[in-house]
Scaffold this motif. Structure first.
Motif, mmCIF file in Angstrom:
data_model
loop_
_atom_site.group_PDB
_atom_site.id
_atom_site.type_symbol
_atom_site.label_atom_id
_atom_site.label_comp_id
_atom_site.label_asym_id
_atom_site.label_seq_id
_atom_site.Cartn_x
_atom_site.Cartn_y
_atom_site.Cartn_z
ATOM 1 N N MET A 104 0.834 -1.183 0.000
ATOM 2 C CA MET A 104 0.000 0.000 0.000
ATOM 3 C C MET A 104 0.877 1.243 0.000
ATOM 4 N N ILE A 105 0.321 2.306 -0.516
ATOM 5 C CA ILE A 105 1.020 3.580 -0.592
ATOM 6 C C ILE A 105 0.291 4.597 0.286
ATOM 7 N N SER A 106 1.067 5.369 1.023
ATOM 8 C CA SER A 106 0.514 6.421 1.857
ATOM 9 C C SER A 106 0.314 7.670 1.009
ATOM 10 N N THR A 107 -0.931 8.163 0.951
ATOM 11 C CA THR A 107 -1.222 9.369 0.176
ATOM 12 C C THR A 107 -1.636 10.541 1.055
ATOM 13 N N TYR A 108 -1.727 10.311 2.368
ATOM 14 C CA TYR A 108 -2.120 11.368 3.292
ATOM 15 C C TYR A 108 -1.399 11.148 4.607
ATOM 16 N N GLY A 109 -0.949 12.220 5.186
ATOM 17 C CA GLY A 109 -0.304 12.113 6.484
ATOM 18 C C GLY A 109 -0.361 13.434 7.210
ATOM 19 N N PHE A 110 0.091 13.401 8.435
ATOM 20 C CA PHE A 110 0.178 14.630 9.214
ATOM 21 C C PHE A 110 1.154 14.425 10.354
ATOM 22 N N SER A 111 1.586 15.526 10.883
ATOM 23 C CA SER A 111 2.371 15.495 12.105
ATOM 24 C C SER A 111 1.685 16.429 13.088
ATOM 25 N N ALA A 112 1.787 16.090 14.335
ATOM 26 C CA ALA A 112 1.157 16.886 15.386
ATOM 27 C C ALA A 112 2.158 17.100 16.513
ATOM 28 N N ALA A 113 2.156 18.296 17.049
ATOM 29 C CA ALA A 113 2.937 18.618 18.236
ATOM 30 C C ALA A 113 1.945 18.855 19.368
ATOM 31 N N LEU A 114 2.031 18.021 20.388
ATOM 32 C CA LEU A 114 1.124 18.100 21.526
ATOM 33 C C LEU A 114 1.936 18.458 22.763
ATOM 34 N N THR A 115 1.480 19.433 23.512
ATOM 35 C CA THR A 115 2.170 19.808 24.744
ATOM 36 C C THR A 115 1.324 19.360 25.923
ATOM 37 N N ALA A 116 1.917 18.462 26.710
ATOM 38 C CA ALA A 116 1.228 17.948 27.893
ATOM 39 C C ALA A 116 1.298 18.964 29.025
ATOM 40 N N ARG A 117 0.376 18.839 29.948
ATOM 41 C CA ARG A 117 0.468 19.632 31.167
ATOM 42 C C ARG A 117 1.798 19.278 31.837
ATOM 43 N N HIS A 172 5.473 14.503 19.850
ATOM 44 C CA HIS A 172 5.179 14.603 18.422
ATOM 45 C C HIS A 172 4.614 13.278 17.932
ATOM 46 N N VAL A 173 3.622 13.360 17.069
ATOM 47 C CA VAL A 173 3.041 12.176 16.440
ATOM 48 C C VAL A 173 3.102 12.402 14.938
ATOM 49 N N THR A 174 3.593 11.407 14.223
ATOM 50 C CA THR A 174 3.617 11.451 12.763
ATOM 51 C C THR A 174 2.837 10.246 12.257
ATOM 52 N N GLU A 175 1.899 10.495 11.368
ATOM 53 C CA GLU A 175 1.079 9.415 10.827
ATOM 54 C C GLU A 175 1.056 9.490 9.310
ATOM 55 N N GLY A 176 0.977 8.323 8.683
ATOM 56 C CA GLY A 176 0.807 8.211 7.244
ATOM 57 C C GLY A 176 -0.321 7.236 6.962
ATOM 58 N N GLU A 211 -0.719 21.506 17.591
ATOM 59 C CA GLU A 211 -0.419 22.048 16.273
ATOM 60 C C GLU A 211 -0.348 20.893 15.279
ATOM 61 N N TYR A 212 -1.118 20.983 14.197
ATOM 62 C CA TYR A 212 -1.155 19.936 13.177
ATOM 63 C C TYR A 212 -0.657 20.486 11.848
ATOM 64 N N THR A 213 0.095 19.664 11.149
ATOM 65 C CA THR A 213 0.539 19.977 9.800
ATOM 66 C C THR A 213 0.243 18.775 8.932
ATOM 67 N N ASP A 214 -0.561 18.975 7.892
ATOM 68 C CA ASP A 214 -0.841 17.851 7.004
ATOM 69 C C ASP A 214 0.230 17.789 5.928
ATOM 70 N N HIS A 215 0.419 16.595 5.384
ATOM 71 C CA HIS A 215 1.433 16.422 4.354
ATOM 72 C C HIS A 215 1.113 15.219 3.486
ATOM 73 N N VAL A 216 1.786 15.144 2.377
ATOM 74 C CA VAL A 216 1.666 14.016 1.466
ATOM 75 C C VAL A 216 3.016 13.299 1.483
ATOM 76 N N PRO A 217 3.072 12.110 2.082
ATOM 77 C CA PRO A 217 4.342 11.378 2.125
ATOM 78 C C PRO A 217 4.842 11.045 0.718
ATOM 79 N N VAL A 218 6.159 11.170 0.535
ATOM 80 C CA VAL A 218 6.751 10.839 -0.758
ATOM 81 C C VAL A 218 7.842 9.787 -0.660
ATOM 82 N N GLY A 219 8.228 9.404 0.552
ATOM 83 C CA GLY A 219 9.237 8.367 0.721
ATOM 84 C C GLY A 219 9.926 8.518 2.047
#
Length: 105
Positions: free
Chosen positions: A1-14, A56-60, A92-100
């Protein structure tokens, strides 16, 4: 399978809750959880080197639609509900398109 959608998130805990946040996010890889879905091709949880309460969480995903469908499910919503009280503010979320790339743990 190929990832066509992804995002990274920066979460600050208490303050002092970074460990709890990391542990909770890693449950997202458990069987039946979003990260274990066949549509989730990348799920990486990491921490800031300078602030242990910044996570930080990165998902594809195979597609944006698959991501939204999986996150509408009960398992994902249960995790999201548990995350909210641990956070110090908006994530904070940033969406992206994985390319490799590469991941090895």
């Amino acid at each position: 399978m190929i990832s066509t959608y992804g995002f990274s998130a920066a979460l600050t805990a208490r303050p002092g809750m970074g460990d709890q946040l990391v542990d909770l996010l890693l449950t997202g890889l458990n069987e039946g959880s979003p990260g274990a879905s066949e549509y989730c091709l990348v799920y990486v949880v990491s921490r800031s080197a300078s602030d242990p309460d910044v996570v930080h969480v990165t998902e594809g995903w195979t597609s944006e639609e698959d991501h939204h469908r999986v996150f509408d499910g009960e398992a994902a919503q249960a995790i999201v509900a548990q995350i909210a009280p641990l956070l110090a503010g908006e994530s904070e979320y940033t969406d992206h398109v994985p390319v490799g790339g590469k991941a090895a743990f």
